[in-house]
Design a protein around this motif. Structure first.
Motif, PDB file in Angstrom:
ATOM      1  N   GLU A   8       0.788  -1.280   0.169  1.00  0.00           N
ATOM      2  CA  GLU A   8      -0.127   0.017  -0.023  1.00  0.00           C
ATOM      3  C   GLU A   8       1.100   1.216  -0.230  1.00  0.00           C
ATOM      4  O   GLU A   8       0.651   2.389  -0.680  1.00  0.00           O
ATOM      5  CB  GLU A   8      -0.945  -0.020   1.185  1.00  0.00           C
ATOM      6  CG  GLU A   8      -1.729   1.063   1.362  1.00  0.00           C
ATOM      7  CD  GLU A   8      -2.792   1.257   2.460  1.00  0.00           C
ATOM      8  OE1 GLU A   8      -3.509   1.731   2.551  1.00  0.00           O
ATOM      9  OE2 GLU A   8      -2.566  -0.027   3.265  1.00  0.00           O
ATOM     10  N   ALA A   9       1.928   1.333   0.888  1.00  0.00           N
ATOM     11  CA  ALA A   9       2.943   2.282   0.852  1.00  0.00           C
ATOM     12  C   ALA A   9       3.435   2.446  -0.487  1.00  0.00           C
ATOM     13  O   ALA A   9       3.834   3.734  -0.896  1.00  0.00           O
ATOM     14  CB  ALA A   9       3.716   2.316   2.078  1.00  0.00           C
ATOM     15  N   PHE A  10       4.086   1.574  -1.194  1.00  0.00           N
ATOM     16  CA  PHE A  10       4.792   1.622  -2.332  1.00  0.00           C
ATOM     17  C   PHE A  10       3.850   2.065  -3.482  1.00  0.00           C
ATOM     18  O   PHE A  10       4.270   2.933  -4.155  1.00  0.00           O
ATOM     19  CB  PHE A  10       5.180   0.304  -2.661  1.00  0.00           C
ATOM     20  CG  PHE A  10       6.208   0.250  -4.073  1.00  0.00           C
ATOM     21  CD1 PHE A  10       7.490   0.599  -3.738  1.00  0.00           C
ATOM     22  CD2 PHE A  10       5.466  -0.200  -5.168  1.00  0.00           C
ATOM     23  CE1 PHE A  10       8.143   0.442  -5.128  1.00  0.00           C
ATOM     24  CE2 PHE A  10       6.281  -0.259  -6.313  1.00  0.00           C
ATOM     25  CZ  PHE A  10       7.673   0.299  -6.235  1.00  0.00           C
ATOM     26  N   LEU A  11       2.307   1.811  -3.495  1.00  0.00           N
ATOM     27  CA  LEU A  11       1.634   2.250  -4.449  1.00  0.00           C
ATOM     28  C   LEU A  11       1.177   3.763  -4.135  1.00  0.00           C
ATOM     29  O   LEU A  11       1.049   4.276  -5.390  1.00  0.00           O
ATOM     30  CB  LEU A  11       0.279   1.618  -4.607  1.00  0.00           C
ATOM     31  CG  LEU A  11       0.283  -0.150  -5.057  1.00  0.00           C
ATOM     32  CD1 LEU A  11      -1.059  -0.767  -4.734  1.00  0.00           C
ATOM     33  CD2 LEU A  11       0.962  -0.064  -6.293  1.00  0.00           C
ATOM     34  N   ALA A  12       1.177   4.068  -3.007  1.00  0.00           N
ATOM     35  CA  ALA A  12       0.800   5.540  -2.479  1.00  0.00           C
ATOM     36  C   ALA A  12       2.175   6.258  -3.090  1.00  0.00           C
ATOM     37  O   ALA A  12       1.973   7.417  -3.660  1.00  0.00           O
ATOM     38  CB  ALA A  12       0.952   5.818  -1.215  1.00  0.00           C
ATOM     39  N   LEU A  13       3.506   5.854  -2.965  1.00  0.00           N
ATOM     40  CA  LEU A  13       4.495   6.508  -3.689  1.00  0.00           C
ATOM     41  C   LEU A  13       4.465   6.460  -5.107  1.00  0.00           C
ATOM     42  O   LEU A  13       4.880   7.414  -5.689  1.00  0.00           O
ATOM     43  CB  LEU A  13       5.956   5.788  -3.120  1.00  0.00           C
ATOM     44  CG  LEU A  13       7.208   6.468  -3.546  1.00  0.00           C
ATOM     45  CD1 LEU A  13       7.569   7.749  -3.078  1.00  0.00           C
ATOM     46  CD2 LEU A  13       8.443   5.622  -3.287  1.00  0.00           C
ATOM     47  N   ARG A  14       4.057   5.410  -5.526  1.00  0.00           N
ATOM     48  CA  ARG A  14       3.949   5.308  -7.115  1.00  0.00           C
ATOM     49  C   ARG A  14       3.136   6.368  -7.617  1.00  0.00           C
ATOM     50  O   ARG A  14       3.124   7.027  -8.913  1.00  0.00           O
ATOM     51  CB  ARG A  14       3.873   4.035  -7.690  1.00  0.00           C
ATOM     52  CG  ARG A  14       5.160   2.895  -7.536  1.00  0.00           C
ATOM     53  CD  ARG A  14       6.200   3.707  -8.661  1.00  0.00           C
ATOM     54  NE  ARG A  14       7.130   2.904  -8.751  1.00  0.00           N
ATOM     55  CZ  ARG A  14       7.325   1.808  -9.452  1.00  0.00           C
ATOM     56  NH1 ARG A  14       6.401   1.635 -10.275  1.00  0.00           N
ATOM     57  NH2 ARG A  14       8.709   1.264  -9.592  1.00  0.00           N
ATOM     58  N   ARG A  15       1.814   6.454  -6.761  1.00  0.00           N
ATOM     59  CA  ARG A  15       0.961   7.445  -7.404  1.00  0.00           C
ATOM     60  C   ARG A  15       1.219   8.757  -7.233  1.00  0.00           C
ATOM     61  O   ARG A  15       0.455   9.980  -7.735  1.00  0.00           O
ATOM     62  CB  ARG A  15      -0.559   6.985  -6.484  1.00  0.00           C
ATOM     63  CG  ARG A  15      -1.028   5.740  -7.093  1.00  0.00           C
ATOM     64  CD  ARG A  15      -1.948   5.293  -5.945  1.00  0.00           C
ATOM     65  NE  ARG A  15      -2.637   4.062  -6.356  1.00  0.00           N
ATOM     66  CZ  ARG A  15      -3.434   3.200  -5.770  1.00  0.00           C
ATOM     67  NH1 ARG A  15      -3.830   3.509  -4.349  1.00  0.00           N
ATOM     68  NH2 ARG A  15      -3.788   2.145  -6.126  1.00  0.00           N
ATOM     69  N   CYS A  16       2.250   9.232  -6.876  1.00  0.00           N
ATOM     70  CA  CYS A  16       2.761  10.664  -6.673  1.00  0.00           C
ATOM     71  C   CYS A  16       3.374  10.654  -8.457  1.00  0.00           C
ATOM     72  O   CYS A  16       3.524  12.131  -8.491  1.00  0.00           O
ATOM     73  CB  CYS A  16       4.189  10.660  -5.887  1.00  0.00           C
ATOM     74  SG  CYS A  16       3.414  10.759  -4.117  1.00  0.00           S
ATOM     75  N   GLU A  17       3.472   9.882  -9.106  1.00  0.00           N
ATOM     76  CA  GLU A  17       3.787  10.174 -10.501  1.00  0.00           C
ATOM     77  C   GLU A  17       2.562   9.665 -11.295  1.00  0.00           C
ATOM     78  O   GLU A  17       2.157   8.772 -11.263  1.00  0.00           O
ATOM     79  CB  GLU A  17       4.832   9.461 -11.016  1.00  0.00           C
ATOM     80  CG  GLU A  17       6.309   9.964 -10.281  1.00  0.00           C
ATOM     81  CD  GLU A  17       7.238   9.259 -10.778  1.00  0.00           C
ATOM     82  OE1 GLU A  17       7.343   8.290 -11.656  1.00  0.00           O
ATOM     83  OE2 GLU A  17       8.763   9.673 -10.794  1.00  0.00           O
ATOM     84  N   ILE A  18       1.887  10.842 -11.857  1.00  0.00           N
ATOM     85  CA  ILE A  18       0.531  10.529 -12.399  1.00  0.00           C
ATOM     86  C   ILE A  18       0.788  10.402 -14.018  1.00  0.00           C
ATOM     87  O   ILE A  18       1.109  11.293 -14.627  1.00  0.00           O
ATOM     88  CB  ILE A  18      -0.520  11.512 -12.257  1.00  0.00           C
ATOM     89  CG1 ILE A  18      -0.484  11.762 -10.846  1.00  0.00           C
ATOM     90  CG2 ILE A  18      -1.977  11.328 -12.942  1.00  0.00           C
ATOM     91  CD1 ILE A  18      -1.485  12.889 -10.157  1.00  0.00           C
ATOM     92  N   ALA A  19       0.631   9.245 -14.452  1.00  0.00           N
ATOM     93  CA  ALA A  19       0.805   8.985 -15.971  1.00  0.00           C
ATOM     94  C   ALA A  19      -0.423   8.695 -16.714  1.00  0.00           C
ATOM     95  O   ALA A  19      -1.575   8.501 -16.047  1.00  0.00           O
ATOM     96  CB  ALA A  19       1.391   7.683 -16.114  1.00  0.00           C
ATOM     97  N   THR A  20      -0.255   8.680 -17.729  1.00  0.00           N
ATOM     98  CA  THR A  20      -1.528   8.682 -18.818  1.00  0.00           C
ATOM     99  C   THR A  20      -1.536   7.213 -19.009  1.00  0.00           C
ATOM    100  O   THR A  20      -0.695   6.343 -19.592  1.00  0.00           O
ATOM    101  CB  THR A  20      -1.596   9.599 -20.060  1.00  0.00           C
ATOM    102  OG1 THR A  20      -2.647   9.062 -21.073  1.00  0.00           O
ATOM    103  CG2 THR A  20      -0.319   9.333 -20.690  1.00  0.00           C
ATOM    104  N   PRO A  21      -3.060   6.648 -19.222  1.00  0.00           N
ATOM    105  CA  PRO A  21      -3.099   5.309 -19.520  1.00  0.00           C
ATOM    106  C   PRO A  21      -3.354   5.159 -21.167  1.00  0.00           C
ATOM    107  O   PRO A  21      -3.220   3.693 -21.389  1.00  0.00           O
ATOM    108  CB  PRO A  21      -4.333   4.875 -18.583  1.00  0.00           C
ATOM    109  CG  PRO A  21      -5.120   6.187 -18.633  1.00  0.00           C
ATOM    110  CD  PRO A  21      -4.175   7.337 -18.570  1.00  0.00           C
TER     111      PRO A  21
END
Length: 415
Positions: free
Chosen positions: A220-233
């Motif tokens: 969960e913490a790793f995903l929260a860190l990754r979600r600080c970079e918002i990419a286009t699908p």
């Protein structure tokens, strides 16, 4: 001086001179009418046309999955982006600290669970020790009982004093107490071993519930860190950018949109009286106002909307009221455009077009039987690269703190 008389022209002569011209004009009009009738019978009667046609495309909404402060915006309106490209970065300091805490907690949990597996073997050994002590206490009680039994008959003959016999009886009672204490200690040891066995039975260090819970916190913490970079699908063109650097955003806030123009389609609003002969797959000839008649797009009828445009309007018409005037309704018809035509002459959402549907072929399915087109995201949970990376970090932490070795020892102890 006398004036010369002008020659007179009879009405019959003037009519005779106009008759060929009138016949020629009449013949031309009849020929034109017959030609148009033949052309309409051969071609136009199989065509349904409208100019109420507009370009549509998927609108991919880019939103934040976690709150944060924008530190950089890497795309702007009209810019072309590729799938997976980072568009916005948020301040990741708090998320990084949360990940460090979660990883430390996972490491501590692995060590605690290893201690549970080691404790199982320790409690099993304690049971064996208590069993040996009970066996010794029972043997000692048997010896003391035999000794007291031999001395009791000798007291009457004076061979053994009464005091010595009393000591033998007391020793025997002490032996019985020792046996009872050893039995109680064995029962406690067995209960403790059973409790410890329940904590680790049927699992390993890596698969222990406590480790799984700590691993979930790491993911969960790793995903929260990754979600600080918002990419286009999806790949496409950026539109409607709504954020600036330094702005504080909430989870779910819309940031911008990405429009994949290569997936554009056409929505033609035909009158309800034009739909009777339309079928799926019928060819469509399209012309965009932005390019004019020199560019022709090829298309196919792909489906029919579930209702008229008025039915889905923000303020739908109230046809049940008394002041009602019947008007011909228009129904949106979806038209798929040939991808190669879109690649040669790109379109934009909302552009006007003209559409001509060839309804001569009636072999296709009715419009009401059209199926939808599913949209796939960048990856399923099983193939999400962020989750895969989080799993690799979890496995590395578990292995670094002896999870694999302890799991083997734990299984041996359980057996």
């Amino acid at each position: 001086m006398s004036k010369s008389a002008s020659p007179s022209v009879s009405p019959a002569g003037a009519t005779d001179r106009r008759r060929p011209a009138l016949l020629l004009v009449t013949g031309l009009v009849l020929a034109g009418g017959l030609g148009y009738a033949a052309w309409w019978a051969a071609f136009e009667r199989h065509v349904e046309a409208t100019d109420n046609v507009y370009v549509q495309a998927p609108v991919v909404q880019i939103t934040a999955q976690a709150p944060g402060t924008v530190v950089s915006v890497l795309a702007d309106d009209t810019q072309q982006v590729s799938a997976g490209q980072v568009l916005v970065r948020l301040d990741a300091a708090d998320a990084r600290l949360a990940l460090d805490r979660a990883e430390a907690q996972l490491a501590q949990t692995v060590r605690e669970v290893r201690a549970l597996f080691v404790g199982q073997a320790t409690y099993a050994s304690s049971v064996e020790v208590r069993q040996a002590e009970l066996a010794r206490a029972r043997a000692e009680l048997l010896r003391l009982s035999d000794d007291a039994a031999r001395r009791a008959p000798l007291v009457a003959g004076g061979a053994v004093s009464a005091e010595e016999a009393a000591h033998a009886q007391a020793a025997m009672q002490g032996g019985r107490t020792a046996v009872a204490a050893a039995e109680a200690a064995l029962a406690v040891a067995r209960d403790q071993a059973g409790t410890q066995r329940v904590l680790v039975e049927g699992t390993t260090v890596a698969g222990h519930p406590s480790v799984e819970r700590a691993a979930g916190a790491v993911r969960e913490a790793f995903l929260a860190l990754r979600r600080c970079e918002i990419a286009t699908p999806a790949s496409g063109t950026v539109a409607r950018r709504a954020i600036q650097v330094g702005q504080r955003i909430a989870a779910g806030a819309p940031l911008m949109t990405v429009i994949p123009l290569e997936q554009a389609w056409v929505e033609a609003n035909f009158k309800e009286s034009q739909l009777a002969r339309m079928r799926l797959g019928q060819p469509v000839e399209l012309h965009a106002d932005v390019y004019g008649s020199r560019v022709t797009y090829r298309g196919q009828v792909a489906g029919l909307a579930a209702g008229t445009g008025a039915a889905f309007a923000l303020l739908p018409t109230q046809n049940a009221t008394g002041n009602w005037v019947k008007v011909v309704q228009r129904v949106p018809v979806r038209i798929a455009v040939a991808p190669e035509d879109l690649a040669r002459h790109p379109l934009r959402v909302g552009l006007s077009m003209q559409a001509r549907v060839d309804v001569e072929s009636q072999g296709g399915a009715p419009l009401a039987q059209a199926g939808g087109t599913a949209q796939a995201g960048p990856g399923s949970p099983e193939t999400d690269p962020a989750l895969a990376e989080a799993d690799r970090r979890v496995r590395a932490i578990v292995a670094a703190h002896g999870g694999a070795a302890a799991a083997t020892g734990g299984r041996k102890a359980a057996r």
